[in-house]
Design a protein around this motif. Structure first.
Motif, short mmCIF file in Angstrom:
data_model
loop_
_atom_site.label_atom_id
_atom_site.label_comp_id
_atom_site.label_asym_id
_atom_site.label_seq_id
_atom_site.Cartn_x
_atom_site.Cartn_y
_atom_site.Cartn_z
N PHE B 253 -39.99 52.43 -18.96
CA PHE B 253 -38.81 53.16 -18.52
C PHE B 253 -38.72 54.56 -19.14
N VAL B 254 -38.43 54.64 -20.43
CA VAL B 254 -38.11 55.95 -21.00
C VAL B 254 -39.32 56.89 -21.05
N LEU B 255 -40.42 56.44 -21.64
CA LEU B 255 -41.59 57.33 -21.76
C LEU B 255 -42.13 57.71 -20.39
N SER B 256 -42.29 56.70 -19.54
CA SER B 256 -42.91 56.93 -18.25
C SER B 256 -42.02 57.76 -17.32
N PHE B 257 -40.74 57.39 -17.21
CA PHE B 257 -39.85 58.16 -16.35
C PHE B 257 -39.69 59.58 -16.88
N ILE B 413 -49.52 68.36 -31.82
CA ILE B 413 -48.95 69.16 -30.74
C ILE B 413 -48.57 68.27 -29.56
N GLN B 414 -49.48 67.39 -29.18
CA GLN B 414 -49.20 66.48 -28.06
C GLN B 414 -47.94 65.65 -28.35
N ALA B 415 -47.90 65.07 -29.54
CA ALA B 415 -46.79 64.20 -29.89
C ALA B 415 -45.49 64.99 -29.93
N LEU B 416 -45.56 66.20 -30.49
CA LEU B 416 -44.37 67.03 -30.64
C LEU B 416 -43.72 67.29 -29.28
N PHE B 417 -44.55 67.64 -28.30
CA PHE B 417 -43.95 68.02 -27.03
C PHE B 417 -43.56 66.82 -26.18
N SER B 418 -44.15 65.67 -26.49
CA SER B 418 -43.68 64.49 -25.78
C SER B 418 -42.23 64.19 -26.20
N LEU B 419 -41.79 64.79 -27.33
CA LEU B 419 -40.42 64.57 -27.79
C LEU B 419 -39.40 65.16 -26.82
N PHE B 420 -39.82 66.15 -26.03
CA PHE B 420 -38.87 66.78 -25.13
C PHE B 420 -38.58 65.93 -23.89
N ASN B 421 -39.54 65.07 -23.52
CA ASN B 421 -39.45 64.38 -22.24
C ASN B 421 -38.31 63.37 -22.14
N ALA B 422 -38.19 62.52 -23.16
CA ALA B 422 -37.22 61.43 -23.04
C ALA B 422 -35.77 61.96 -22.92
N PRO B 423 -35.33 62.89 -23.79
CA PRO B 423 -33.97 63.39 -23.61
C PRO B 423 -33.80 64.15 -22.29
N LEU B 424 -34.85 64.82 -21.84
CA LEU B 424 -34.76 65.56 -20.59
C LEU B 424 -34.50 64.59 -19.43
N PHE B 467 -43.19 52.51 -39.65
CA PHE B 467 -43.49 51.91 -38.35
C PHE B 467 -44.88 51.28 -38.40
N ASN B 468 -45.11 50.29 -37.54
CA ASN B 468 -46.42 49.62 -37.51
C ASN B 468 -47.52 50.55 -37.03
N SER B 469 -47.19 51.39 -36.02
CA SER B 469 -48.22 52.25 -35.43
C SER B 469 -47.55 53.48 -34.83
N ASP B 470 -48.38 54.49 -34.49
CA ASP B 470 -47.86 55.68 -33.81
C ASP B 470 -47.18 55.28 -32.51
N GLU B 472 -45.72 52.43 -31.74
CA GLU B 472 -44.41 51.84 -31.95
C GLU B 472 -43.37 52.94 -32.20
N GLU B 473 -43.77 53.95 -32.99
CA GLU B 473 -42.86 55.06 -33.26
C GLU B 473 -42.48 55.76 -31.97
N SER B 474 -43.48 55.96 -31.09
CA SER B 474 -43.17 56.71 -29.87
C SER B 474 -42.22 55.93 -28.96
N PHE B 475 -42.36 54.60 -28.92
CA PHE B 475 -41.41 53.80 -28.15
C PHE B 475 -39.99 53.98 -28.70
N TRP B 476 -39.87 53.81 -30.02
CA TRP B 476 -38.54 53.89 -30.63
C TRP B 476 -37.97 55.30 -30.53
N GLY B 477 -38.83 56.30 -30.75
CA GLY B 477 -38.37 57.69 -30.68
C GLY B 477 -37.84 58.01 -29.29
N ALA B 478 -38.57 57.59 -28.27
CA ALA B 478 -38.13 57.85 -26.90
C ALA B 478 -36.83 57.13 -26.60
#
Lengths: 76, 547
Positions: B253-257, B413-424, B467-470, B472-478
């Motif tokens: 849902f969140v990351l993909s959408f 860099i990749q991870a940083l900019f993926s941070l913009f997607n979920a709130p957008l 966090f267990n892994s990057d 897992e962090e990205s799921f929770w962050g999103a």
């Protein structure tokens, strides 16, 4: 906006690739065949690409892009 | 790195050279059709759906994606399929069916422009600038990755690959704008597949077909778990280390959408379609190849796992990321090897061109025209677009050389900019379906949502929050970013003035605008809703044998 059709580009490139790779496939040495587990991969991929290229060209021929309206330039 | 060196012959270089010439030829030919800035930035909204649909998927089929997904296939097994099925198809179908009427119908030229119409200028500027910066830096990351792989495979020095890759993308986009990028993406789609397919075919024969592959995978360290997608996801005792809630809501849902529905580098392909129906079908047509791409990424990953001795090393030639290059070295004879190298180079250029064409549009329309020089002639903005392309690529080259000096900068860099997607995505979805949401609510939800995921990310990097892994962090962050953005949107709306209803026509659900009419298609295979349903059903069916 009037632009050439992309099917012509894909068709042209794949016909050329198909001919080159099929050509190599006809003369693959035993060591080349060995590397590919005995499959004539160049021959098959070459023929496949040739077929894709020809299909694209055929599609373009049977279904050419429509002529744009005369006042197309002014429309956004 | 010489261990990865391919035995390329003259004919392989010939195949690569023909490709370069064709790509440049498309650029020159597309240039003749450009008369207005809409031609340059939006292909004059003239593309048929199958072209925009394949370009849509090709823009996502960058080499980092291909190499990374093969690596994931080798490391996590079939759970990698989640990135293709639940993590892409529903979002692509949603974009086509639900969101495209707003994007295409409102006649916006970019995703940031939609934010300006729906909310206000601060929201617009924040999104436009962050998107523009992200695209340039990510283009640089792509370029550096291309250089690294060509160095390993062909022995080319880094600078040579960077200059050649940048020069070709620069030439064809500066000349032909988005049309040129889209046409080349469609071409790349076929070349990439033709290049990867022999790896899967020969590899499968080598391991004794699909049955032989699965049997051998069971004997590896991953074991039977590598052959399932949803088994053992009640807890985290599965290869991916994620439970089904993380997979369905975090990834699905969140990351993909967030990625598929608001990333302008993707949405732009649909905006160039010739009419509303074609625009809506664009992401849905893209969903069909997306269902099958694992055949040439995840399957080779598994093949590499069972055929390459010692794959999965911490560093050196045997890292997971080299799964595809190693198979190219071991399995492909000259001829198809040249097509595979060309396919890999093509996929780098596809990724980079998508970033660059997204960047020049947003820079010209959303930054330069909106805030710096208004009301100039149309030719002026085409020129700005061309200059922006050159400048963007030069900055990208700079990033590539900086990335060469620091080990993990690419990942950051990749991870940083993926941070913009979920709130957008959260801001978009609330704004599209809730007409009361105020302009300032848009701004604050976007900003605070971003800061929330940034905080979690920094906490993860500094190991303050474990966090267990990057992943897992990205799921929770999103997830956190999404919830924060929604909550902030609701709260701020209570205290700030609303936008007059007149200005929201065509932008909000239930308020049709003049361009928003969705007419019934003439034939069933042009019906976006039906095609979308078929894509989702196929995704579900594909899961059954590997649940």
């Amino acid at each position: 906006m009037r632009i050439f059709d992309v099917r012509g580009v894909i068709g042209g490139l794949f016909v050329v690739y198909g001919l080159i790779v099929t050509g190599i496939g006809l003369f693959d040495s035993p060591s080349e065949l060995d590397k590919a587990e005995g499959i004539r991969i160049n021959l098959w991929m070459g023929l496949g690409m040739l077929a894709l290229g020809l299909l694209m060209l055929l599609w373009l021929r049977l279904n050419p892009p429509p002529e744009p309206e005369p006042d197309d330039e002014t429309a956004r | 790195m010489s261990g990865l060196r391919l035995d390329v012959g003259l004919v392989d270089y010939l195949i690569l050279a023909i490709y370069f010439v064709t790509v440049l030829g498309v650029g020159f030919a597309a240039r003749r059709a450009i008369r207005t800035s809409a031609d340059f930035f939006l292909s004059g909204r003239s593309m048929p759906a199958w072209v925009t649909g394949l370009a849509f998927i090709s823009a996502n089929l960058g080499a980092l994606e291909i190499i990374g997904m093969a690596a994931n296939g080798a490391e996590y097994g079939l759970m990698t399929l989640h990135y293709y099925w639940i993590g892409a198809v529903p979002a692509m179908v949603f974009l086509g069916i639900v969101m495209m009427p707003f994007y295409y119908g409102s006649k916006v030229r970019s995703v940031p422009e939609f934010l300006r119409l729906r909310f206000n200028r601060p929201t617009h500027l924040f999104n436009a600038v962050s998107f523009a910066v992200a695209q340039v830096l990510i283009a640089g990351v792509n370029l550096y990755a291309l250089a690294l792989i060509l160095q390993a495979l062909l022995g080319w020095p880094l600078w040579l690959s960077i200059v050649i890759g940048a020069a070709i993308v620069l030439a064809y986009i500066t000349l032909g704008g988005l049309s040129s990028a889209i046409y080349n993406e469609v071409l790349q789609f076929f070349v990439i597949l033709a290049g990867l397919l022999p790896i899967t075919i020969i590899g499968l024969v080598k391991v004794g077909g699909v049955d032989g592959l699965f049997e051998k995978v069971r004997a590896t360290q991953l074991g039977d778990a590598a052959l399932h997608t949803f088994q053992d996801t009640a807890g985290t005792g599965n290869p991916l280390g994620a439970n089904w809630i993380g997979i369905v809501f975090g990834l699905g849902f969140v990351l993909s959408f967030g990625y598929w529905t608001t990333n302008f580098a993707e949405v732009q392909r649909a905006l160039s379609a010739k009419d509303m129906s074609a625009a809506r079908r664009t992401p849905i047509i893209g969903a069909f190849p997306k269902l099958l791409i694992p055949v040439v990424t995840v399957i080779p990953g598994l093949i590499a796992l069972v055929t390459v001795q010692g794959l999965g090393a911490e560093e050196g030639d045997l890292v997971y990321n080299n799964a595809i290059p190693l198979l190219m070295r071991d399995l492909l004879p000259n001829g198809v090897l040249g097509v595979a190298v060309t396919g890999l180079v093509a996929s780098f250029m596809a990724g980079m061109a998508a970033n660059v064409s997204g960047f020049n549009t947003v820079f010209t329309y959303d930054i330069w025209q909106a805030y710096v020089r208004k009301d100039r002639s149309d030719e002026y903005y085409i020129r700005v677009g061309r200059i922006a392309t050159v400048a963007g690529i030069l900055v990208g080259i700079g990033t590539a050389f900086i990335a060469a000096g620091f080990d993990n900068i690419m990942n950051y860099i990749q991870a940083l900019f993926s941070l913009f997607n979920a709130p957008l995505f959260a801001t978009f979805i609330v704004g599209m379906f809730w007409k009361r949401m105020t302009p300032w609510a848009g701004f604050w939800s976007l900003l605070l949502g971003f800061l929330a995921s940034l905080t979690l990310y920094i906490g993860h990097l500094t190991e303050v929050i474990p966090f267990n892994s990057d992943l897992e962090e990205s799921f929770w962050g999103a997830g956190l970013a999404f919830v924060t953005a929604v909550v902030v949107a609701v709260i701020v709306t209570q205290f700030t003035p609303r936008k007059p209803e007149d200005e929201l026509r065509g932008l909000v659900y239930g308020m049709a605008g003049e361009g928003g009419a969705v007419s019934e298609p003439a034939v069933w295979w042009r019906n976006p809703v039906l095609l979308g349903v078929i894509a989702v059903v196929l995704a579900v069916l594909l899961y059954i044998p590997v649940w």
